[in-house]
Scaffold this active site. Structure first.
Site, PDB file in Angstrom:
ATOM      1  N   ASP A 190     -66.448 -34.535 -84.391  1.00  0.00           N
ATOM      2  CA  ASP A 190     -65.201 -34.460 -84.113  1.00  0.00           C
ATOM      3  C   ASP A 190     -65.295 -33.712 -82.911  1.00  0.00           C
ATOM      4  OD1 ASP A 190     -64.257 -36.122 -86.058  1.00  0.00           O
ATOM      5  OD2 ASP A 190     -64.136 -34.451 -87.540  1.00  0.00           O
ATOM      6  N   ARG A 235     -72.868 -47.978 -84.080  1.00  0.00           N
ATOM      7  CA  ARG A 235     -71.668 -48.774 -84.266  1.00  0.00           C
ATOM      8  C   ARG A 235     -70.817 -48.913 -82.765  1.00  0.00           C
ATOM      9  NH1 ARG A 235     -71.796 -53.165 -86.987  1.00  0.00           N
ATOM     10  NH2 ARG A 235     -69.674 -53.242 -87.580  1.00  0.00           N
ATOM     11  N   TYR A 240     -72.012 -37.209 -85.979  1.00  0.00           N
ATOM     12  CA  TYR A 240     -70.735 -37.738 -86.445  1.00  0.00           C
ATOM     13  C   TYR A 240     -69.919 -36.599 -85.793  1.00  0.00           C
ATOM     14  CZ  TYR A 240     -66.996 -40.816 -88.260  1.00  0.00           C
ATOM     15  OH  TYR A 240     -65.908 -41.460 -88.701  1.00  0.00           O
ATOM     16  N   GLU A 298     -58.799 -52.554 -83.317  1.00  0.00           N
ATOM     17  CA  GLU A 298     -59.963 -51.943 -83.271  1.00  0.00           C
ATOM     18  C   GLU A 298     -60.850 -53.004 -84.011  1.00  0.00           C
ATOM     19  OE1 GLU A 298     -59.565 -47.639 -83.318  1.00  0.00           O
ATOM     20  OE2 GLU A 298     -61.536 -47.764 -84.435  1.00  0.00           O
ATOM     21  N   ARG A 353     -58.139 -51.221 -87.866  1.00  0.00           N
ATOM     22  CA  ARG A 353     -56.764 -50.522 -87.577  1.00  0.00           C
ATOM     23  C   ARG A 353     -56.063 -50.885 -86.632  1.00  0.00           C
ATOM     24  NH1 ARG A 353     -59.869 -44.386 -87.442  1.00  0.00           N
ATOM     25  NH2 ARG A 353     -61.333 -45.048 -85.826  1.00  0.00           N
ATOM     26  N   ARG A 385     -56.563 -35.162-102.487  1.00  0.00           N
ATOM     27  CA  ARG A 385     -55.475 -34.209-102.892  1.00  0.00           C
ATOM     28  C   ARG A 385     -54.523 -34.532-104.141  1.00  0.00           C
ATOM     29  NH1 ARG A 385     -53.379 -34.135 -97.553  1.00  0.00           N
ATOM     30  NH2 ARG A 385     -55.079 -32.716 -96.479  1.00  0.00           N
ATOM     31  N   ARG A 439     -65.183 -36.978 -95.257  1.00  0.00           N
ATOM     32  CA  ARG A 439     -64.714 -36.488 -94.077  1.00  0.00           C
ATOM     33  C   ARG A 439     -63.015 -36.595 -94.676  1.00  0.00           C
ATOM     34  NH1 ARG A 439     -66.056 -37.269 -88.942  1.00  0.00           N
ATOM     35  NH2 ARG A 439     -64.088 -38.109 -88.328  1.00  0.00           N
TER      36      ARG A 439
HETATM   37  N1  UDP Z   1     -62.288 -44.965 -94.815  1.00  0.00           N
HETATM   38  C1  UDP Z   1     -61.822 -45.808 -95.642  1.00  0.00           C
HETATM   39  N2  UDP Z   1     -60.705 -46.128 -95.672  1.00  0.00           N
HETATM   40  C2  UDP Z   1     -60.012 -45.672 -94.964  1.00  0.00           C
HETATM   41  C3  UDP Z   1     -60.307 -44.811 -93.959  1.00  0.00           C
HETATM   42  C4  UDP Z   1     -61.366 -44.406 -93.742  1.00  0.00           C
HETATM   43  O1  UDP Z   1     -62.821 -46.427 -96.409  1.00  0.00           O
HETATM   44  O2  UDP Z   1     -58.666 -46.324 -94.879  1.00  0.00           O
HETATM   45  C5  UDP Z   1     -63.873 -44.422 -94.789  1.00  0.00           C
HETATM   46  C6  UDP Z   1     -64.645 -45.393 -93.764  1.00  0.00           C
HETATM   47  O3  UDP Z   1     -66.039 -45.519 -94.263  1.00  0.00           O
HETATM   48  C7  UDP Z   1     -64.576 -44.511 -92.450  1.00  0.00           C
HETATM   49  C8  UDP Z   1     -64.764 -43.186 -93.168  1.00  0.00           C
HETATM   50  O4  UDP Z   1     -63.966 -43.211 -94.195  1.00  0.00           O
HETATM   51  O5  UDP Z   1     -65.725 -44.797 -91.731  1.00  0.00           O
HETATM   52  C9  UDP Z   1     -64.290 -42.069 -92.093  1.00  0.00           C
HETATM   53  O6  UDP Z   1     -62.976 -42.197 -91.823  1.00  0.00           O
HETATM   54  P1  UDP Z   1     -62.278 -41.545 -90.407  1.00  0.00           P
HETATM   55  O7  UDP Z   1     -60.870 -41.859 -90.296  1.00  0.00           O
HETATM   56  O8  UDP Z   1     -62.539 -40.194 -90.587  1.00  0.00           O
HETATM   57  O9  UDP Z   1     -63.079 -42.291 -89.305  1.00  0.00           O
HETATM   58  P2  UDP Z   1     -62.765 -42.177 -87.665  1.00  0.00           P
HETATM   59  O10 UDP Z   1     -61.291 -41.936 -87.437  1.00  0.00           O
HETATM   60  O11 UDP Z   1     -63.732 -41.224 -87.356  1.00  0.00           O
HETATM   61  O12 UDP Z   1     -63.429 -43.464 -87.010  1.00  0.00           O
END
Ligand code: UDP
Length: 365
Positions: free
Chosen positions: A348, A247, A346, A298, A278, A174, A170
């Site tokens: 968006d 989850r 999953y 969170e 976060r 880059r 996801r």
């Molecule tokens: N992820 C990570 N570190 C980060 C951000 C994301 O390892 O700093 C991984 C983690 O496994 C997470 C996944 O990438 O569940 C998808 O992140 P995303 O930000 O897309 O998750 P969402 O915002 O949907 O919770």
């Protein structure tokens, strides 16, 4: 008599309801919560739109879907550029030249690529089989250890070796100095919050809140010719093939007497020890100038009855169970399943809308 009973007033249900009404159909939409919008609902605290069920940032590559949401409200120019905090060390996300430079001191894409390749080879990964291997093969072991492993294992409550590789895909990787978290062409936050969209979509549609479908099932079903179900598919079928895993999250809000707490909307705590994944500072989604600020920590948790299911855990075990429910679902002629929970995907927001519009197209062909 209604044409459709829509179970769940989230984005899927609201999109379907809006389109069905446009075609002259009569809908009743119900939700067990006390408000509309499902997980995109915003609560206004001190003039700040607080994303009550977690940060929602709209992004899509599809112009039709972008135009579609823009008919309900204007979107701002917010670009998601989260920060990773690893024991107080700050890194840019997604993984890009800024991240590689801070971590390794490299400043050309060739050097960064060479580092990653060296680490991937040392780990001996050819064909990644799980999230850990996928992550190392994309960004190397240093980034995996500092920015992925801890966050992922907190977020999912499982070893990264037991998780599917697609989850980490996801995130963009880059080799440019670009901190935009998404590759999509269109991105933003609805000005004035997400409630505006849902309220517009559901204008003139019958709504009943605080209504639990499962507690009033036969009575509710007798009110409509067809049902759109957006809840948990395993619950719908009485868990007959077993429980799917989800989850959950717990959110702790704090109102602070300061203008700016962390200088960014999203800060990820990527170490294993910090119990939350976060901190969201909501005002930054809309460039807020209020005197106060609201932050949300969170905390991930395993789902159990009574909690809110947020993320499907799409590992092989659960996907196998889901397929059995899906087989039943496909045989139904009066019930349509959709959304993150009923499709056990999953998704968006843009994908939820895309899938609701595809359903509308099929239903009203
Ligand atoms: N992820 C990570 N570190 C980060 C951000 C994301 O390892 O700093 C991984 C983690 O496994 C997470 C996944 O990438 O569940 C998808 O992140 P995303 O930000 O897309 O998750 P969402 O915002 O949907 O919770």
């Amino acid at each position: 008599m209604y044409d459709y009973l829509i179970v769940g007033a989230g984005l899927y249900g609201a999109t379907f309801a809006y389109e069905a009404k446009k075609r002259g159909k009569k809908c009743l939409i119900i939700d067990r919560r006390e408000h509309l919008g499902g997980n995109i609902y915003c609560e206004n605290i001190e003039g700040i739109n607080v994303h009550k069920y977690g940060a929602h940032i709209f992004h899509t590559d599809n112009k039709e879907i972008w135009d579609y949401v823009n008919q309900f409200t204007k979107f701002n120019r917010y670009t998601n550029s989260p920060i990773a905090n690893y024991y107080g060390e700050i890194y840019n996300l997604p993984f890009n030249m800024n991240t590689f430079n801070k971590l390794w001191g490299v400043f050309t894409p060739e050097e960064a690529k060479a580092r990653i390749e060296e680490q991937r080879r040392a780990a001996g990964i050819e064909k990644p089989q799980n999230l850990e291997e996928q992550a190392i093969s994309l960004v190397g072991t240093d980034i995996y250890e500092k920015l992925i492993k801890g966050y992922t294992e907190k977020q999912w409550g499982r070893s990264a070796r037991e998780l599917p590789a697609f989850i980490i895909k996801r995130l963009p990787v880059r080799f440019t100095y670009d901190n935009n978290y998404f590759n999509d062409k269109y991105q933003g936050i609805p000005e004035g919050g997400y409630n505006k969209i849902i309220n517009k979509m559901l204008e003139g549609i019958d709504v009943e809140l605080n209504v639990d479908y499962f507690k009033n099932r036969s009575e509710l079903e007798s009110k409509a010719r067809k049902i759109i179900f957006t809840g948990m598919i395993d619950e719908f079928y009485g868990y007959k093939f077993g429980k799917l895993e989800y989850r959950s999250l717990e959110f702790k809000n704090e109102l602070m007497e300061k203008e700016n707490y962390q200088g960014v909307a999203v800060m990820n705590y990527t170490d294993r020890e910090t119990p939350y994944t976060r901190i969201i500072e909501h005002k930054h989604f809309e460039f807020g100038k209020q005197d106060k600020t609201v932050i949300t920590k969170e905390y991930p948790a395993e789902w159990s009855p009574g909690k809110e299911p947020y993320y499907p855990v799409n590992n092989d075990k659960n996907n196998l169970i889901y397929r059995k429910y899906k087989e039943l679902a496909e045989k139904e002629d009066k019930i349509i399943f959709g959304g993150r929970l009923a499709d056990y995907k999953y998704y968006d927001m843009h994908q939820v809308i895309g899938s609701a519009l595809a359903c509308v197209k099929k239903e009203f062909k």
